[in-house]
Design a protein around this motif. Structure first.
Motif, PDB file in Angstrom:
ATOM      1  N   PHE A 159    -124.557   1.767  41.187  1.00  0.00           N
ATOM      2  CA  PHE A 159    -125.574   0.860  40.306  1.00  0.00           C
ATOM      3  C   PHE A 159    -124.982  -0.516  40.304  1.00  0.00           C
ATOM      4  O   PHE A 159    -125.632  -1.305  40.350  1.00  0.00           O
ATOM      5  CB  PHE A 159    -125.672   1.847  39.007  1.00  0.00           C
ATOM      6  CG  PHE A 159    -126.812   1.063  38.152  1.00  0.00           C
ATOM      7  CD1 PHE A 159    -127.900   1.329  38.362  1.00  0.00           C
ATOM      8  CD2 PHE A 159    -126.174   0.285  36.899  1.00  0.00           C
ATOM      9  CE1 PHE A 159    -128.797   0.476  37.501  1.00  0.00           C
ATOM     10  CE2 PHE A 159    -127.185  -0.181  36.077  1.00  0.00           C
ATOM     11  CZ  PHE A 159    -128.407  -0.273  36.277  1.00  0.00           C
ATOM     12  N   GLY A 189    -132.281   2.191  45.400  1.00  0.00           N
ATOM     13  CA  GLY A 189    -132.215   3.255  44.536  1.00  0.00           C
ATOM     14  C   GLY A 189    -131.817   4.751  45.036  1.00  0.00           C
ATOM     15  O   GLY A 189    -131.407   5.280  44.103  1.00  0.00           O
ATOM     16  N   ILE A 209    -128.274   5.025  45.610  1.00  0.00           N
ATOM     17  CA  ILE A 209    -127.514   5.410  44.007  1.00  0.00           C
ATOM     18  C   ILE A 209    -127.488   6.910  43.713  1.00  0.00           C
ATOM     19  O   ILE A 209    -126.498   7.564  43.247  1.00  0.00           O
ATOM     20  CB  ILE A 209    -128.223   4.303  42.830  1.00  0.00           C
ATOM     21  CG1 ILE A 209    -128.179   2.963  43.498  1.00  0.00           C
ATOM     22  CG2 ILE A 209    -127.602   4.740  41.322  1.00  0.00           C
ATOM     23  CD1 ILE A 209    -128.691   2.044  42.504  1.00  0.00           C
TER      24      ILE A 209
END
Ligand SMILES: [Zn+2]
Length: 252
Positions: A162, A174, A177
Motif C-alpha cells: 500500500f 490494487g 496489494i
C-alpha cells in the motif's frame, strides 16, 4: 511406490494447469469456467476430447488449430508444464506431509494470477477472495510458528504494498496489494518480505529481458504477476534457508 505418487502428481498438475488456463482467461471476463467447452478463438470450433489432453495435444497439433491453422499461444502448454513442475516440487522439497495441501493451493493461486495478469493486466478480486477463504483455514490448521504470524504477514504484506503504491503513484495495482495480503497469510511477516524482495529482483530481470526482446517498453506498465509468483515460490520453499544464510553471512 513413491515413483507412482510422483507420476500421479505430475499428471494432476498438467490437468489442473489446463483448467487454470481456462479459469484465468474466463473469470476476468465474467464467463463461466465450466461451459462452453474450450474452443479455437478464431474459428470457434470446439476442441475434441483428443485435443484437450494437456501439453501433449499442443505437441501433437504442432501448436496450430487443426481446422483453421491459427497458432495456439505457447502460453497454454507453458502454464500446464509449470503447474506440473511446481506441483512435483512441493512433495520433493516438503516430503509427503499435510503441508502439501497448503503448498498446492498456493501454487494454484499463483498460476491463475499469472494467467490473468499476463492476459488482462489484472488480478481479479473473485480469485483472491476464493483463495483467501481456502488458505485462511488451511493456515490455521497447519500453523506458522507462532500461530499469529499469518495475520502479521497479511498486515505487513498489505501495508508494504500500500505504501509503495502511494509513493510510486500507480506503479503497483490494487490487485498486487491484496495479493500480498493473501501471500502474507501463507508466508508470515518475514516470508512476505522475502517474497517482496525476490519479486522486485525477478521483476527487474523479466523487465530487462522483455526490453531486449522488444516485448516491454520503458515507462509502459508490464504484468508484475509472474515476478510476484516466482518471489512467493522462492520465499515459500527457501525463505527459511535464505534468512538463516543471510544472518550467518552478516554474523547478526
Ligand atoms: Zn481454429
Amino acid at each position: 511406490m513413491s515413483a507412482f505418487y510422483y507420476i500421479y502428481v505430475a499428471i494432476v498438475g498438467l490437468c489442473l494447469g489446463s483448467f487454470y488456463n481456462v479459469v484465468g482467461l474466463r473469470v476476468p471476463k465474467g464467463e463461466s469456467i465450466l461451459t462452453p467447452r474450450s474452443h479455437c478463438t478464431r474459428c470457434q470450433r470446439s476442441l475434441s476430447p483428443g485435443e484437450l489432453v494437456p501439453f501433449f495435444s499442443y505437441l501433437w497439433l504442432r501448436g496450430k488449430c487443426r481446422n483453421c491453422g491459427t497458432r495456439i499461444s505457447p502460453l497454454y502448454p507453458v502454464i500446464e508444464v509449470m503447474t506440473s513442475c511446481l506441483f512435483l516440487m512441493a512433495p520433493w522439497l516438503l516430503g509427503w506431509s499435510s503441508e502439501l495441501i497448503l503448498a498446492w493451493t498456493l501454487i494454484s493461486l499463483l498460476i491463475i494470477i499469472c494467467v490473468t495478469d499476463i492476459h488482462y493486466m489484472l488480478i481479479p478480486n473473485k480469485i483472491l477472495i476464493v483463495f483467501a477463504l481456502l488458505l485462511l483455514p488451511l493456515r490455521l490448521m497447519i500453523p506458522l510458528e507462532p500461530w499469529w504470524d499469518m495475520f502479521a504477514g497479511a498486515l505487513v504484506g498489505f501495508t508494504l504494498l500500500f505504501l509503495i503504491a502511494l509513493i510510486s503513484k500507480g506503479g503497483m495495482g490494487g490487485g498486487d496489494i491484496k495479493l500480498f495480503a493473501v501471500l502474507g497469510l501463507v508466508l508470515g511477516w518475514k516470508g512476505v518480505l522475502i517474497a517482496f524482495f525476490f519479486s522486485t529482483v525477478y521483476g527487474t530481470i523479466i523487465g530487462g529481458v522483455g526490453m531486449i526482446l522488444g516485448k516491454v517498453r520503458r515507462g509502459k506498465p508490464m504484468p508484475f504477476g509472474p515476478a510476484i509468483s516466482l518471489g512467493a515460490i522462492t520465499a515459500y520453499f527457501w525463505g527459511e534457508a535464505l534468512t538463516d544464510w543471510y544472518f550467518q553471512f552478516f554474523r547478526i
